[in-house]
Design an enzyme around this catalytic site. Structure first.
Site, PDB file in Angstrom:
ATOM      1  N   LYS A   1      -6.921 -11.254  -8.997  1.00 27.79           N
ATOM      2  CA  LYS A   1      -8.126 -11.484  -8.206  1.00 27.79           C
ATOM      3  C   LYS A   1      -9.174 -10.423  -8.532  1.00 27.79           C
ATOM      4  CE  LYS A   1      -8.152 -11.583  -3.581  1.00 27.79           C
ATOM      5  NZ  LYS A   1      -7.839 -11.849  -2.168  1.00 27.79           N
TER       6      LYS A   1
ATOM      7  N   LYS B   1     -12.174  -4.493  -6.175  1.00 25.35           N
ATOM      8  CA  LYS B   1     -12.854  -3.219  -6.442  1.00 25.35           C
ATOM      9  C   LYS B   1     -11.863  -2.137  -6.859  1.00 25.35           C
ATOM     10  CE  LYS B   1     -13.176  -2.949  -1.480  1.00 25.35           C
ATOM     11  NZ  LYS B   1     -14.032  -3.510  -0.461  1.00 25.35           N
TER      12      LYS B   1
ATOM     13  N   LYS C   1       0.836  -1.207   0.000  1.00 27.60           N
ATOM     14  CA  LYS C   1       0.000   0.000   0.000  1.00 27.60           C
ATOM     15  C   LYS C   1       0.870   1.255   0.000  1.00 27.60           C
ATOM     16  CE  LYS C   1      -4.114  -1.870   2.335  1.00 27.60           C
ATOM     17  NZ  LYS C   1      -4.942  -1.791   3.541  1.00 27.60           N
TER      18      LYS C   1
END
Ligand code: TRP
Length: 326
Positions: free
Chosen positions: A194, A197, A112
């Site tokens: 995967k 969103k 991140k």
């Protein structure tokens, strides 16, 4: 004694089919076997920038989704993380138990941080300690999570064991509960990734609240593999993924799925898949709309009280042992 499970999801964005098939569906099944706590982790959501009004809405929307997919508030405890202040309080104490070097090793943080680069909050760094607090407050036995959370679970165990050693037996060291054959639904636009969103292409991801036209459009645009045969084959990941979704949407066995599509083409596959997905989503969407604000408040109030009772007992012991309270 019945074992206890705890899990949570962030109220960031829209819940998609991958979330449902990979996690929520599993929770629904587990709730009858375990004493279950399902949290909406809005404090975790604050680790990256949020619009306040939207966050409130998304938090309530996620609670509605929990209910609509079948988490039963008579059976499980559903609550909002920030409603139980003990989570934030325990996090502070555990911040003084966790080590910088441990948090620096967390791969999710590193990923991140690499993506964001600027203005990374201390909260993002501390995310795993808050997660440890969620779990440890409830003397959790098992934590159903995806494989990507394994490292956070190990940290949680390490923190629990260290606290117990330094201050006295307090926390149960939980185990991860990672389904062996958990459904892993891939993106419709890139079957190597995967379903997510945060996908660059919004068409790669079917949302639980998508209307029929949107579902159709997304499946129509789904990438396929070369060749024409429609059967399960891991070397053709796009078709394999579409068949897997069809299998999960219809409950048909893989063999029945292959029989159904024998001699048919990709257009038919996509059309049938869209149709069965729309059918599958219809009752879920219906239930989301049926849960009114009052009923939702009632359920969340009840969840908060139930959660707080347990969380308070754990925190009192922690405060006592650490010298914060007599
Ligand atoms: N980090 C988890 C995720 O992204 C969400 C989470 C927060 C969680 N607290 C938790 C999961 C406690 C299980 C238990 O999936």
């Amino acid at each position: 004694m019945t074992k206890r499970i705890f899990s949570g999801a962030q109220p960031t964005g829209n819940v998609h089919l991958g979330n449902y098939l990979g996690a929520l569906k599993n929770w629904v099944a587990l709730q009858h076997e375990y004493e279950s706590f399902f949290c909406i982790v809005n404090l975790h959501a604050l680790t990256i920038a949020q619009d306040p009004a939207l966050l409130i809405e998304k938090t309530r929307d996620l609670a509605r989704i929990y209910l609509a997919v079948g988490i039963d508030p008579q059976v499980s405890t559903i609550f909002i993380q920030s409603d139980v202040h003990e989570h934030a309080e325990l996090t502070w104490v555990l911040n003084c138990v966790a080590r910088m070097s441990e948090l620096e090793r967390m791969t999710q943080y590193k990923d991140k941080a690499r993506k964001q680069q600027e203005n990374i909050s201390v909260g993002l760094f501390d995310y795993p300690v808050l997660m440890a607090s969620d779990i440890l407050l409830y003397q959790t036995d098992l934590v159903p999570v995806g494989d990507d959370q394994r490292q956070h679970l190990e940290l949680t165990r390490d923190i629990a064991i260290r606290f117990n050693r330094d201050y006295g037996e307090t926390f149960k060291a939980p185990d991860a509960f990672i389904p062996k054959v958990g459904a892993r639904i891939m993106s419709l636009s890139d079957p190597a990734k995967k379903m997510s969103k945060s996908d660059d292409d919004p068409n790669g991801c079917v949302l639980l609240m998508d209307d029929a036209d949107t579902v159709q459009k997304k499946f129509k645009r789904a990438v396929t593999d070369s060749g024409t045969e429609i059967r399960f084959d891991v070397s053709r990941p796009a078709i394999n993924n579409l068949l897997e979704i069809y299998h999960l949407m219809t409950g048909k066995t893989p063999q029945a799925v292959e029989n159904h599509f024998a001699g048919k083409g990709y257009a038919q596959l996509k059309g049938d898949l869209a149709e069965s997905t729309v059918e599958f989503l219809r009752p879920i969407q219906q239930r989301v709309r049926e849960i009114n604000d009052e009923r939702l408040d009632e359920i969340l109030d009840q969840g908060r009280e139930k959660a707080r009772q347990i969380a308070r007992a754990t925190l009192e012991r922690v405060f006592h042992l650490t010298g914060l309270k007599r």
